[in-house]
Design a protein around this motif. Structure first.
Motif, PDB file in Angstrom:
ATOM      1  N   TRP A   1      28.981  29.130 -19.327  1.00 10.95           N
ATOM      2  CA  TRP A   1      27.686  28.867 -19.954  1.00 10.95           C
ATOM      3  C   TRP A   1      27.777  27.588 -20.769  1.00 10.95           C
ATOM      4  CZ3 TRP A   1      22.903  30.906 -19.482  1.00 10.95           C
ATOM      5  CH2 TRP A   1      22.786  32.134 -18.830  1.00 10.95           C
TER       6      TRP A   1
ATOM      7  N   HIS B   1      23.987  28.045 -16.821  1.00  9.14           N
ATOM      8  CA  HIS B   1      25.190  28.696 -16.322  1.00  9.14           C
ATOM      9  C   HIS B   1      25.566  28.068 -14.992  1.00  9.14           C
ATOM     10  CE1 HIS B   1      27.635  31.868 -14.347  1.00  9.14           C
ATOM     11  NE2 HIS B   1      28.094  32.030 -15.564  1.00  9.14           N
TER      12      HIS B   1
ATOM     13  N   GLN C   1      27.366  37.462 -22.974  1.00  9.91           N
ATOM     14  CA  GLN C   1      26.691  36.242 -22.566  1.00  9.91           C
ATOM     15  C   GLN C   1      25.521  35.969 -23.527  1.00  9.91           C
ATOM     16  OE1 GLN C   1      28.529  35.092 -19.952  1.00  9.91           O
ATOM     17  NE2 GLN C   1      29.581  37.020 -20.213  1.00  9.91           N
TER      18      GLN C   1
ATOM     19  N   HIS D   1      31.518  34.453 -23.372  1.00  9.34           N
ATOM     20  CA  HIS D   1      31.324  33.003 -23.417  1.00  9.34           C
ATOM     21  C   HIS D   1      31.061  32.585 -24.860  1.00  9.34           C
ATOM     22  CE1 HIS D   1      31.334  31.972 -19.098  1.00  9.34           C
ATOM     23  NE2 HIS D   1      30.999  33.233 -18.969  1.00  9.34           N
TER      24      HIS D   1
END
Length: 230
Positions: free
Chosen positions: A181, A176, A93, A134
């Protein structure tokens, strides 16, 4: 005293010394090692991010930059395990690499017994590593850096219909929602704020151009359950 314990002790000695600092000779005498070993230890601390620098002159020595370091902070094993769990759950992330670097710094400054207890406790927390990152790591890195530096980003973006466009955007925030995201940015192509899914950004490149700031109230109202991290 092994090297890990000595590094921790040297760090705390320099922190306590404050503006007075310590010379390599003083540290060598205190820890019963050679001056060369002290210099290697200080170099290792610098590479790990500890803000120590060498002061030249008659009163020279090693001095800690007080403005760039925290006072001594005590972490419990449970607190460190919680940080480790949060970092692991955030794998792939935004700011993932920075989170891991911060955790490493925390572990490196813990006394060995506390570090061992924290590591043992963290081993009893399992996470599922099958979650899809992501976006590409390089893309995420460019987005993170541009957001921090407030620079325009040049994007290659594929929308939900599969259409690919090239855009220049002013990054505003990361959000998010709905399991994904998004980079929220002012799109210079559309002349409006747009939400770009990170996993649909095919390429991202920082530019040297300063980004335009958009007031948060103009971006829109967040959902009632949304909250900033800070």
């Amino acid at each position: 005293m092994n090297r890990t314990d000595r590094l921790y002790a040297v760090r705390e000695t320099l922190r306590r010394a404050g503006r007075a600092g310590r010379t390599a000779e003083q540290l060598a005498a205190e820890f019963e090692v050679s001056v060369r070993t002290v210099k290697r230890d200080v170099s290792a601390l610098q590479q790990a991010g500890f803000p120590v620098w060498a002061r030249v002159g008659r009163t020279g020595g090693y001095v800690v930059d007080e403005a760039a370091t925290l006072p001594p902070v005590t972490f419990t094993p449970a607190e460190v395990a919680a940080l480790a769990a949060a970092v692991e759950a955030h794998r792939g992330q935004p700011f993932d690499a920075d989170g891991r670097a911060a955790l490493t710094k925390v572990l490196n400054v813990l006394p060995p017994p506390a570090r061992a207890r924290a590591t043992a406790l963290a081993a009893r927390v399992w996470t599922n590593e099958t979650a899809t990152p992501h976006g590409r790591a390089r893309v995420r890195g460019a987005v993170e850096a541009a957001l921090q530096a407030r620079e325009v980003l040049a994007l290659t973006y594929r929308d939900g219909a599969g259409e690919v466009t090239s855009r220049q955007v002013d990054p505003q925030l990361l959000a998010h929602t709905g399991g994904a995201w998004f980079l929220v940015a002012h799109c210079r192509l559309r002349q409006a704020v747009r939400w770009f899914r990170l996993d649909r950004i095919e390429d991202a490149r920082r530019t040297a151009q300063p980004a335009v700031e958009v007031p948060l109230e103009e971006i829109g109202e967040p959902p009632p359950t949304a909250r900033p991290l800070g």
